[in-house]
Design a protein around this motif. Sequence first.
Motif, PDB file in Angstrom:
ATOM      1  N   UNK A 183       0.830  -1.211   0.000  1.00 18.71           N
ATOM      2  CA  UNK A 183       0.000   0.000   0.000  1.00 18.71           C
ATOM      3  C   UNK A 183       0.864   1.260   0.000  1.00 18.71           C
ATOM      4  N   UNK A 184       1.957   1.234   0.761  1.00 13.27           N
ATOM      5  CA  UNK A 184       2.838   2.406   0.790  1.00 13.27           C
ATOM      6  C   UNK A 184       3.472   2.638  -0.580  1.00 13.27           C
ATOM      7  N   UNK A 185       3.985   1.567  -1.188  1.00 14.76           N
ATOM      8  CA  UNK A 185       4.644   1.704  -2.486  1.00 14.76           C
ATOM      9  C   UNK A 185       3.664   2.205  -3.540  1.00 14.76           C
ATOM     10  N   UNK A 186       2.428   1.727  -3.495  1.00 15.43           N
ATOM     11  CA  UNK A 186       1.417   2.181  -4.466  1.00 15.43           C
ATOM     12  C   UNK A 186       1.186   3.687  -4.340  1.00 15.43           C
ATOM     13  N   UNK A 187       1.090   4.182  -3.119  1.00 15.31           N
ATOM     14  CA  UNK A 187       0.911   5.626  -2.908  1.00 15.31           C
ATOM     15  C   UNK A 187       2.139   6.399  -3.373  1.00 15.31           C
ATOM     16  N   UNK A 188       3.312   5.847  -3.088  1.00 16.41           N
ATOM     17  CA  UNK A 188       4.562   6.510  -3.485  1.00 16.41           C
ATOM     18  C   UNK A 188       4.683   6.572  -5.010  1.00 16.41           C
ATOM     19  N   UNK A 189       4.348   5.498  -5.680  1.00 16.87           N
ATOM     20  CA  UNK A 189       4.423   5.485  -7.141  1.00 16.87           C
ATOM     21  C   UNK A 189       3.430   6.468  -7.764  1.00 16.87           C
ATOM     22  N   UNK A 190       2.266   6.609  -7.139  1.00 18.21           N
ATOM     23  CA  UNK A 190       1.243   7.524  -7.651  1.00 18.21           C
ATOM     24  C   UNK A 190       1.500   8.966  -7.234  1.00 18.21           C
ATOM     25  N   UNK A 191       2.577   9.185  -6.494  1.00 17.42           N
ATOM     26  CA  UNK A 191       2.956  10.518  -6.009  1.00 17.42           C
ATOM     27  C   UNK A 191       1.860  11.137  -5.158  1.00 17.42           C
ATOM     28  N   UNK A 192       1.173  10.272  -4.410  1.00 16.75           N
ATOM     29  CA  UNK A 192       0.144  10.749  -3.492  1.00 16.75           C
ATOM     30  C   UNK A 192       0.792  11.289  -2.218  1.00 16.75           C
ATOM     31  N   UNK A 193       0.067  12.142  -1.544  1.00 18.17           N
ATOM     32  CA  UNK A 193       0.575  12.667  -0.284  1.00 18.17           C
ATOM     33  C   UNK A 193       0.553  11.560   0.772  1.00 18.17           C
ATOM     34  N   UNK A 194       1.674  11.354   1.434  1.00 13.87           N
ATOM     35  CA  UNK A 194       1.795  10.313   2.448  1.00 13.87           C
ATOM     36  C   UNK A 194       2.186  10.970   3.767  1.00 13.87           C
ATOM     37  N   UNK A 195       1.474  10.665   4.852  1.00 17.07           N
ATOM     38  CA  UNK A 195       1.880  11.217   6.153  1.00 17.07           C
ATOM     39  C   UNK A 195       3.312  10.828   6.489  1.00 17.07           C
ATOM     40  N   UNK A 196       4.024  11.724   7.144  1.00 19.89           N
ATOM     41  CA  UNK A 196       5.409  11.443   7.494  1.00 19.89           C
ATOM     42  C   UNK A 196       5.515  10.259   8.464  1.00 19.89           C
ATOM     43  N   UNK A 197       4.506  10.128   9.340  1.00 15.73           N
ATOM     44  CA  UNK A 197       4.482   8.995  10.261  1.00 15.73           C
ATOM     45  C   UNK A 197       3.055   8.473  10.385  1.00 15.73           C
ATOM     46  N   UNK A 198       2.920   7.124  10.466  1.00 13.58           N
ATOM     47  CA  UNK A 198       1.612   6.510  10.611  1.00 13.58           C
ATOM     48  C   UNK A 198       1.671   5.382  11.642  1.00 13.58           C
TER      49      UNK A 198
END
Length: 346
Positions: A288-303
């Motif tokens: 799930x993290x890699x998918x968001x990263x590849x899509x250049x989506x905003x990701x919280x710095x910590x979860x």
Amino acid sequence: MNGIITRNVIRVVFIVAILFSIVGCSDNDENNTTPSLTSTNVVEVVFSPSGFGDLGYNDIILTGLEESRKRLGFDVMMHVPASVEDGIAIYNKWAQKTAKDERRLFIFASNQYESALRNSSVRPSDANSSVLLYETHKPIDGVYTFRIGMYGAAYLIGAYTALTNKDESDYKAAVLAANPFDRNVDGAAQGFRDGFIEAGGADATISYISDRDGDGYNMPDEAYALCTRLYESGHTFFFPVAGGSNKAVYQFSRNQGVYTAGIDGDMSAYSGLMNCSLVKNIGSATKDFIALWLDKKEIPQHQDFLWDSGYVNVIYCHDWKETDAQGIETFKNNILGKETEYEKSK
């Protein structure tokens, strides 16, 4: 036991097949030649020194990486260093490079690197390079972090263990934890103890394999010796939270005929006397993290991913069933409240 061994061998063969299918893998970076990369998105992973083939944490991450790579189409380079220091050295070399026509993600797939990373000022200088560290409870500057909390799942296993042995008035369990400094280890240890005591268990002693920060995860001899001492003092159930050292606890279970629980994945192949396994779906969290990263989506710095995230659950092993524990529903309903209470206390 033959069936258990067979399942274990099949799983190891499957892991080896994945290792050969992924772009690069090395346990000695100096002798590793850079593989030919075919994608503009490159994920580089440094695993904990414990390696693969134990059905545990690293294997689950590896499976998630392979599934994600096939579905999303990025390249993967992997390292299994001999030590934490070697892993940090691999990262330092990576950070000194600059991404030109590619996006790069470096994953520390273990919080054994946390202390060294916090004390290091080395970060990639370009906007196309990102760093992710697993299993820390506090943010780190310039690094994405997440944690899969285990308190809730361990609380349920503790309660289940006590409820299924309620006829024994002096039933004592032991938690074998890697060290007293790892917040995730502490959550699992305290969760099991709270559930066990609240469900009527006599005692759940928390003992540490090492008293050093970042240690205790790959000390099987010390773990086995600790099991022996606890068994001699009347403890007949063992809940291990110690990475690669857990294998020694499962061996002790087989040798001495005492019950245990698994952690990280389905560990039932290691002992026929395992009632439950605490499953961390770290492979899904990775995908799930890699998918968001590849899509250049905003990701919280910590979860923080807790019981209600879907990234952690409990499975029952062999012939054990949830319904074996009369009253377990009460404890399942208490999980979110107990976990929230624990998190606020830290």
